[in-house]
Scaffold this motif. Structure first.
Motif, PDB file in Angstrom:
ATOM      1  N   PRO A 267      24.913  58.581  30.068  1.00 16.22           N
ATOM      2  CA  PRO A 267      26.339  58.874  29.924  1.00 16.22           C
ATOM      3  C   PRO A 267      26.955  58.110  28.760  1.00 16.22           C
ATOM      4  O   PRO A 267      26.477  57.032  28.370  1.00 16.22           O
ATOM      5  N   ASP A 268      28.035  58.662  28.219  1.00 15.01           N
ATOM      6  CA  ASP A 268      28.632  58.073  27.024  1.00 15.01           C
ATOM      7  C   ASP A 268      29.489  56.854  27.319  1.00 15.01           C
ATOM      8  O   ASP A 268      29.684  56.012  26.443  1.00 15.01           O
ATOM      9  N   ALA A 269      30.036  56.749  28.541  1.00 13.93           N
ATOM     10  CA  ALA A 269      31.016  55.693  28.804  1.00 13.93           C
ATOM     11  C   ALA A 269      30.781  55.050  30.162  1.00 13.93           C
ATOM     12  O   ALA A 269      30.245  55.668  31.088  1.00 13.93           O
ATOM     13  N   VAL A 270      31.190  53.786  30.270  1.00 12.62           N
ATOM     14  CA  VAL A 270      31.177  53.058  31.529  1.00 12.62           C
ATOM     15  C   VAL A 270      32.373  52.113  31.509  1.00 12.62           C
ATOM     16  O   VAL A 270      32.857  51.721  30.435  1.00 12.62           O
ATOM     17  N   GLY A 271      32.879  51.758  32.683  1.00  9.57           N
ATOM     18  CA  GLY A 271      34.022  50.866  32.758  1.00  9.57           C
ATOM     19  C   GLY A 271      33.624  49.400  32.759  1.00  9.57           C
ATOM     20  O   GLY A 271      32.468  49.044  32.502  1.00  9.57           O
ATOM     21  N   GLU A 272      34.577  48.537  33.073  1.00 10.63           N
ATOM     22  CA  GLU A 272      34.350  47.099  33.128  1.00 10.63           C
ATOM     23  C   GLU A 272      34.935  46.558  34.430  1.00 10.63           C
ATOM     24  O   GLU A 272      35.946  47.054  34.928  1.00 10.63           O
ATOM     25  N   ASP A 273      34.281  45.520  34.979  1.00 10.69           N
ATOM     26  CA  ASP A 273      34.697  44.943  36.252  1.00 10.69           C
ATOM     27  C   ASP A 273      35.251  43.532  36.058  1.00 10.69           C
ATOM     28  O   ASP A 273      34.643  42.718  35.354  1.00 10.69           O
ATOM     29  N   GLU A 274      36.376  43.260  36.690  1.00  9.79           N
ATOM     30  CA  GLU A 274      36.907  41.906  36.811  1.00  9.79           C
ATOM     31  C   GLU A 274      36.773  41.530  38.280  1.00  9.79           C
ATOM     32  O   GLU A 274      37.445  42.103  39.149  1.00  9.79           O
ATOM     33  N   LEU A 275      35.903  40.560  38.587  1.00 12.36           N
ATOM     34  CA  LEU A 275      35.522  40.284  39.964  1.00 12.36           C
ATOM     35  C   LEU A 275      36.356  39.165  40.569  1.00 12.36           C
ATOM     36  O   LEU A 275      36.699  38.185  39.900  1.00 12.36           O
ATOM     37  N   THR A 276      36.657  39.312  41.858  1.00 13.63           N
ATOM     38  CA  THR A 276      37.284  38.263  42.654  1.00 13.63           C
ATOM     39  C   THR A 276      36.614  38.230  44.016  1.00 13.63           C
ATOM     40  O   THR A 276      35.895  39.163  44.397  1.00 13.63           O
ATOM     41  N   TYR A 277      36.836  37.139  44.759  1.00 12.27           N
ATOM     42  CA  TYR A 277      36.298  37.055  46.117  1.00 12.27           C
ATOM     43  C   TYR A 277      37.344  36.473  47.048  1.00 12.27           C
ATOM     44  O   TYR A 277      38.302  35.822  46.633  1.00 12.27           O
ATOM     45  N   GLU A 278      37.140  36.714  48.347  1.00 10.18           N
ATOM     46  CA  GLU A 278      38.041  36.199  49.370  1.00 10.18           C
ATOM     47  C   GLU A 278      37.214  35.797  50.588  1.00 10.18           C
ATOM     48  O   GLU A 278      36.445  36.593  51.124  1.00 10.18           O
ATOM     49  N   PHE A 279      37.357  34.534  51.018  1.00  8.72           N
ATOM     50  CA  PHE A 279      36.751  34.080  52.262  1.00  8.72           C
ATOM     51  C   PHE A 279      37.733  34.320  53.398  1.00  8.72           C
ATOM     52  O   PHE A 279      38.940  34.075  53.265  1.00  8.72           O
ATOM     53  N   GLN A 280      37.215  34.791  54.520  1.00  8.34           N
ATOM     54  CA  GLN A 280      38.085  35.017  55.673  1.00  8.34           C
ATOM     55  C   GLN A 280      37.259  34.957  56.956  1.00  8.34           C
ATOM     56  O   GLN A 280      36.020  34.963  56.915  1.00  8.34           O
ATOM     57  N   ARG A 281      37.953  34.898  58.070  1.00  8.92           N
ATOM     58  CA  ARG A 281      37.304  34.909  59.379  1.00  8.92           C
ATOM     59  C   ARG A 281      37.913  36.030  60.210  1.00  8.92           C
ATOM     60  O   ARG A 281      39.133  36.205  60.231  1.00  8.92           O
ATOM     61  N   GLY A 282      37.063  36.788  60.867  1.00 14.45           N
ATOM     62  CA  GLY A 282      37.544  37.891  61.679  1.00 14.45           C
ATOM     63  C   GLY A 282      36.389  38.734  62.156  1.00 14.45           C
ATOM     64  O   GLY A 282      35.235  38.281  62.217  1.00 14.45           O
ATOM     65  N   GLU A 283      36.667  39.990  62.478  1.00  9.91           N
ATOM     66  CA  GLU A 283      35.613  40.891  62.929  1.00  9.91           C
ATOM     67  C   GLU A 283      34.741  41.286  61.744  1.00  9.91           C
ATOM     68  O   GLU A 283      35.239  41.666  60.684  1.00  9.91           O
ATOM     69  N   PHE A 284      33.435  41.169  61.932  1.00  8.41           N
ATOM     70  CA  PHE A 284      32.499  41.486  60.854  1.00  8.41           C
ATOM     71  C   PHE A 284      31.325  42.254  61.451  1.00  8.41           C
ATOM     72  O   PHE A 284      30.596  41.735  62.281  1.00  8.41           O
ATOM     73  N   LYS A 285      31.187  43.512  61.036  1.00  8.66           N
ATOM     74  CA  LYS A 285      30.107  44.380  61.508  1.00  8.66           C
ATOM     75  C   LYS A 285      30.025  44.390  63.036  1.00  8.66           C
ATOM     76  O   LYS A 285      28.938  44.295  63.629  1.00  8.66           O
ATOM     77  N   GLY A 286      31.191  44.483  63.673  1.00  7.42           N
ATOM     78  CA  GLY A 286      31.242  44.612  65.121  1.00  7.42           C
ATOM     79  C   GLY A 286      31.268  43.312  65.885  1.00  7.42           C
ATOM     80  O   GLY A 286      31.427  43.327  67.108  1.00  7.42           O
ATOM     81  N   SER A 287      31.150  42.169  65.203  1.00 10.61           N
ATOM     82  CA  SER A 287      31.171  40.874  65.882  1.00 10.61           C
ATOM     83  C   SER A 287      32.483  40.148  65.566  1.00 10.61           C
ATOM     84  O   SER A 287      32.899  40.109  64.405  1.00 10.61           O
ATOM     85  N   PRO A 288      33.135  39.554  66.577  1.00  6.84           N
ATOM     86  CA  PRO A 288      34.423  38.877  66.338  1.00  6.84           C
ATOM     87  C   PRO A 288      34.236  37.463  65.817  1.00  6.84           C
ATOM     88  O   PRO A 288      33.180  36.842  65.975  1.00  6.84           O
ATOM     89  N   GLU A 289      35.269  36.954  65.184  1.00  7.12           N
ATOM     90  CA  GLU A 289      35.341  35.555  64.746  1.00  7.12           C
ATOM     91  C   GLU A 289      34.137  35.140  63.903  1.00  7.12           C
ATOM     92  O   GLU A 289      33.501  34.109  64.157  1.00  7.12           O
ATOM     93  N   ILE A 290      33.848  35.924  62.891  1.00  8.27           N
ATOM     94  CA  ILE A 290      32.758  35.634  61.962  1.00  8.27           C
ATOM     95  C   ILE A 290      33.360  35.251  60.612  1.00  8.27           C
ATOM     96  O   ILE A 290      34.287  35.896  60.123  1.00  8.27           O
ATOM     97  N   ALA A 291      32.831  34.190  60.008  1.00  9.57           N
ATOM     98  CA  ALA A 291      33.241  33.821  58.653  1.00  9.57           C
ATOM     99  C   ALA A 291      32.464  34.673  57.660  1.00  9.57           C
ATOM    100  O   ALA A 291      31.233  34.757  57.739  1.00  9.57           O
ATOM    101  N   PHE A 292      33.180  35.314  56.729  1.00  6.79           N
ATOM    102  CA  PHE A 292      32.507  36.167  55.761  1.00  6.79           C
ATOM    103  C   PHE A 292      33.258  36.152  54.435  1.00  6.79           C
ATOM    104  O   PHE A 292      34.409  35.699  54.345  1.00  6.79           O
ATOM    105  N   ILE A 293      32.607  36.650  53.407  1.00  7.43           N
ATOM    106  CA  ILE A 293      33.178  36.735  52.074  1.00  7.43           C
ATOM    107  C   ILE A 293      33.249  38.207  51.666  1.00  7.43           C
ATOM    108  O   ILE A 293      32.351  38.988  51.994  1.00  7.43           O
ATOM    109  N   SER A 294      34.330  38.576  50.983  1.00  6.02           N
ATOM    110  CA  SER A 294      34.491  39.923  50.439  1.00  6.02           C
ATOM    111  C   SER A 294      34.529  39.825  48.919  1.00  6.02           C
ATOM    112  O   SER A 294      35.213  38.952  48.367  1.00  6.02           O
TER     113      SER A 294
END
Length: 364
Positions: A136-163
């Motif tokens: 392909p002739d073109a592709v975009g560019e990514d500016e990355l960020t992350y967020e740590f949080q605690r909550g439901e993750f893949k069906g399990s409650p109170e899990i610490a995870f990063i997005s």
């Protein structure tokens, strides 16, 4: 309907020093061996790979692991193939097998703009091909960020995870475009430092993998408003564990590919996300773009693509993590050595790891 019944390997991300193969689940008929081909050739300055394997059939011999024989449903690497990358001038480049089932195109080979390429595979008296594709002739560019949080993750409650998020600058083109985000991870792992007369520390250990292997993030640029310049994408989520006790990278590749490739991965996403029920009909294996030139009706699994890729990285350090993470490999003189996890003793216990520092590790 158990989606984890059978597996075959698809390439999602290829690291510059090595390769990692992610596993996507597909229901297959036992007793019928099928060829699996997957790979990507892109504009990135790195070795490129094509992976070839074969699904398990009922009469297959047990697999010797080095210690004992096992029976499983995993595809077996194909080691007897001849693999060529062919352009529209009929110029062929041989890919050399660097590991069982892994065929490598040296990084010195560069794709040309506007030129069509396909793969030819000769194995067991058969010739397999893909349809011609151009980068392909073109592709975009990514500016990355992350967020740590605690909550439901893949069906399990109170899990610490990063997005992991991308603020994506969309491709600057008037033509239609199709994007996919592939994410892999790399982190430093602290092996246990046992006291010794020379005070020699354990070797460095770098571990590689996929943080969110069932997530397939896609973007169809066909109907994007001409004034839309960016888009926010959630590209990966991962549970926080001891791998965050050192520098932990997330490598994000924005892949600009063809409409056919986009449709293939859209169908894969639907299949992976479909939990199904006991009343559902089993979905058929998804047709890719590899075919037997002598026997077009043969079912061949997987997909090969020519792509334009932009790559971005982001990392965390222990000070970024707002949760308590237990250090599992800390030396304790009262702790018997067999009480340590094997991964605390040897880097090779990880499926994909190395003692060599990746060349990009300190670029940021």
């Amino acid at each position: 309907m158990n989606k984890l019944k059978f597996l075959f390997s698809l390439v999602l991300l290829l690291l510059s020093f090595n390769s990692c193969v992610d596993q996507i689940t597909f229901p297959l008929d036992k007793g019928v061996a099928k060829l699996v081909v997957s790979g990507q050739i892109s504009n990135l300055d790195e070795d490129q790979y094509v992976f070839i394997s074969e699904t398990t059939s009922e009469d297959r011999e047990p697999l010797y692991t080095g210690q004992y024989y096992v029976l499983n449903d995993l595809p077996r690497p194909v080691t007897s193939a001849m693999v060529y990358l062919v352009n529209d001038r009929e110029e062929k480049v041989l890919l050399n097998m660097s590991e069982d089932g892994k065929y490598t195109l040296d990084r010195s080979y560069k794709l040309e703009d506007g030129v069509y390429y396909h793969i030819e595979i000769l194995v067991s008296g058969n010739e397999y091909r893909t349809d011609p594709q151009k980068m392909p002739d073109a592709v975009g560019e990514d500016e990355l960020t992350y967020e740590f949080q605690r909550g439901e993750f893949k069906g399990s409650p109170e899990i610490a995870f990063i997005s992991i998020y991308s603020e994506t600058k969309l491709p600057e083109t008037d033509d239609s475009y199709y994007l996919r985000w592939d994410v892999d991870e790399a982190y430093y792992w602290d092996l246990t430092f046992f006291p010794n007369p020379f005070n020699n520390p354990p070797p460095d250990c770098y571990v590689f993998g996929f943080p969110d292997p069932e997530r397939i993030t896609l973007f169809n640029g066909e109907n994007v408003d001409s004034e839309q310049e960016s888009s926010v994408q959630l590209v990966a989520e991962r549970k926080v564990d001891e791998s965050f006790l050192s520098r932990h990278y997330f490598n994000v590749r924005q892949v600009s590919t063809s409409k056919d490739s986009y449709e293939y991965w859209r169908k894969v996403r639907e299949l992976v996300n479909n939990s199904g029920s006991v009343f559902d009909s089993p979905p058929a294996p998804i047709k890719g773009n590899i075919y037997n030139a002598q026997s077009p009706d043969e079912v061949v699994l997987g997909y090969f693509e020519i792509a334009r890729v932009s790559q971005s990285r982001i990392y965390t350090v222990p000070g970024d993590v707002s949760f308590v993470v237990e250090a599992v490999c800390t030396y304790d003189p009262a702790r018997p050595i067999d009480d340590y996890p094997k991964t605390c003793l040897r880097c090779s216990e990880f499926p994909s790891s190395t003692n060599n520092t990746p060349h990009w590790w300190f670029d940021q």
